[in-house]
Design a protein around this motif. Structure first.
Motif, PDB file in Angstrom:
ATOM      1  N   GLY A   1       0.829  -1.193   0.000  1.00  0.00           N
ATOM      2  CA  GLY A   1       0.000   0.000   0.000  1.00  0.00           C
ATOM      3  C   GLY A   1       0.868   1.250   0.000  1.00  0.00           C
ATOM      4  O   GLY A   1       2.097   1.176   0.183  1.00  0.00           O
ATOM      5  N   PRO A   2       0.273   2.412  -0.178  1.00  0.00           N
ATOM      6  CA  PRO A   2       1.037   3.663  -0.159  1.00  0.00           C
ATOM      7  C   PRO A   2       1.494   3.984   1.262  1.00  0.00           C
ATOM      8  O   PRO A   2       0.906   3.548   2.249  1.00  0.00           O
ATOM      9  CB  PRO A   2       0.029   4.698  -0.662  1.00  0.00           C
ATOM     10  CG  PRO A   2      -1.307   4.123  -0.279  1.00  0.00           C
ATOM     11  CD  PRO A   2      -1.170   2.641  -0.413  1.00  0.00           C
ATOM     12  N   VAL A   3       2.576   4.756   1.352  1.00  0.00           N
ATOM     13  CA  VAL A   3       3.111   5.158   2.647  1.00  0.00           C
ATOM     14  C   VAL A   3       2.336   6.379   3.135  1.00  0.00           C
ATOM     15  O   VAL A   3       2.128   7.350   2.396  1.00  0.00           O
ATOM     16  CB  VAL A   3       4.611   5.480   2.562  1.00  0.00           C
ATOM     17  CG1 VAL A   3       5.144   5.947   3.912  1.00  0.00           C
ATOM     18  CG2 VAL A   3       5.382   4.257   2.079  1.00  0.00           C
ATOM     19  N   ALA A   4       1.886   6.322   4.379  1.00  0.00           N
ATOM     20  CA  ALA A   4       1.115   7.416   4.963  1.00  0.00           C
ATOM     21  C   ALA A   4       1.594   7.663   6.383  1.00  0.00           C
ATOM     22  O   ALA A   4       2.245   6.816   7.002  1.00  0.00           O
ATOM     23  CB  ALA A   4      -0.372   7.094   4.946  1.00  0.00           C
ATOM     24  N   ASP A   5       1.270   8.810   6.889  1.00  0.00           N
ATOM     25  CA  ASP A   5       1.661   9.187   8.252  1.00  0.00           C
ATOM     26  C   ASP A   5       0.549   8.807   9.222  1.00  0.00           C
ATOM     27  O   ASP A   5      -0.024   9.651   9.903  1.00  0.00           O
ATOM     28  CB  ASP A   5       1.951  10.693   8.284  1.00  0.00           C
ATOM     29  CG  ASP A   5       2.606  11.105   9.605  1.00  0.00           C
ATOM     30  OD1 ASP A   5       3.128  10.207  10.293  1.00  0.00           O
ATOM     31  OD2 ASP A   5       2.574  12.305   9.937  1.00  0.00           O
ATOM     32  N   ASP A   6       0.261   7.507   9.275  1.00  0.00           N
ATOM     33  CA  ASP A   6      -0.797   7.025  10.153  1.00  0.00           C
ATOM     34  C   ASP A   6      -0.182   6.385  11.399  1.00  0.00           C
ATOM     35  O   ASP A   6       1.032   6.182  11.490  1.00  0.00           O
ATOM     36  CB  ASP A   6      -1.667   5.993   9.429  1.00  0.00           C
ATOM     37  CG  ASP A   6      -2.425   6.591   8.258  1.00  0.00           C
ATOM     38  OD1 ASP A   6      -2.697   7.817   8.298  1.00  0.00           O
ATOM     39  OD2 ASP A   6      -2.743   5.847   7.314  1.00  0.00           O
ATOM     40  N   ALA A   7      -1.024   6.037  12.357  1.00  0.00           N
ATOM     41  CA  ALA A   7      -0.562   5.338  13.554  1.00  0.00           C
ATOM     42  C   ALA A   7      -0.478   3.845  13.242  1.00  0.00           C
ATOM     43  O   ALA A   7      -1.404   3.271  12.658  1.00  0.00           O
ATOM     44  CB  ALA A   7      -1.521   5.584  14.713  1.00  0.00           C
TER      45      ALA A   7
END
Length: 279
Positions: A251-257
């Motif tokens: 999946g795409p890289v995101a700034d999630d927890a």
């Protein structure tokens, strides 16, 4: 000043040799010199001695040297570190059902370990992937965005760490490093494998030991066929297949927890409004 050999008999060759030492002349007879030389030669021959044959059985048969278990394990781990492959495993966790684990070690040394039930107390599937820019956690089934959770080659924070991935990547260097104190002994083969197994125990007590204690089994090709660890027991299932050229994130890289490994607390019950009956 001259010193003559008092042991020299009449008629014996008493030709003398003189050697000046400081202001004195020491005279040694030929007989005395030969005697001293003989003693020195005998002493020199004795110093070499007969090689120690080592331990023997009661009938005198030499006992064969015992192989070093750590060296035998390191030889197989060295082969494992050079392997590139895709392999499927079953992870059996005490008190829980079997889980599937898919290990991919790409030819460019990137890697990915998909762990069924690897997060949220076994209710969420995650992939842990290692790339040059860092280590990522990616929810799978269904796939979602990936979160960078550590620098490349580093361990994950304990709260989100399933630890399964270290069996295939980080712990290989630990098993190869002779400077790390480990107790290694042969172990009985784990059920389902005929490969040699080794019991490994960290040699020091530490808050964060370099490796979990357990039993590791590697075949002649350096493939882990089984392992018994505190996190559960791994068993190779199916055939090992060729590796991809590189690892792609699901999946795409995101700034999630990132997802934690523990079971999340139950959600509080929703407040219900009860209608009052009319009086």
């Amino acid at each position: 000043m001259a010193f003559h050999d008092p042991a020299a008999r009449p008629g014996e060759n008493t030709r003398v040799r003189e050697r000046r030492v400081g202001h004195h002349v020491i005279t040694v007879t030929t007989g005395t010199a030969l005697s001293v030389l003989t003693v020195l030669l005998l002493a020199g021959c004795g110093s070499g001695g007969t090689p120690d044959p080592g331990p023997t059985t009661p009938d005198g048969t030499p006992v064969a040297a015992q192989p070093d278990p750590r060296g035998l394990l390191a030889a197989r781990v060295a082969v494992a570190k050079d392997q590139r492959y895709v392999a499927a495993y079953t992870l059996t966790v005490p008190g829980k059902g079997p889980r599937s684990v898919l290990v991919s070690i790409a030819t460019d040394r990137t890697w990915r370990v998909d762990i069924q039930g690897g997060a949220l107390g076994g209710t969420a599937d995650v992939a842990i992937a290692g790339r040059p820019e860092g280590v990522y956690q990616c929810p799978i089934n269904p796939a979602s965005s990936c979160v960078k959770v550590a620098a490349a080659g580093k361990k994950l924070p304990p709260a989100i760490d399933p630890r399964v991935q270290y069996v295939f990547v980080g712990w290989l260097d630990v098993l190869l490093d002779r400077q790390i104190p480990l107790a290694v002994n042969p172990a009985e083969p784990l059920a389902g494998t005929s490969a040699p197994c080794f019991a490994v125990e960290p040699g020091v007590t530490a808050i964060a030991p370099p490796i979990d204690p357990g039993t590791f089994c590697y075949n002649d090709n350096g493939i882990l066929t089984a392992a018994k660890l505190p996190l559960g027991q791994l068993m190779l299932t199916g055939e090992v297949v060729a590796a991809p050229s590189t690892i792609s994130l699901p999946g795409p890289v995101a700034d999630d927890a990132p997802l934690g490994t523990a079971t999340p607390p139950p959600s509080p019950p929703s407040a219900s409004v009860s209608a009052s009956a009319p009086r």
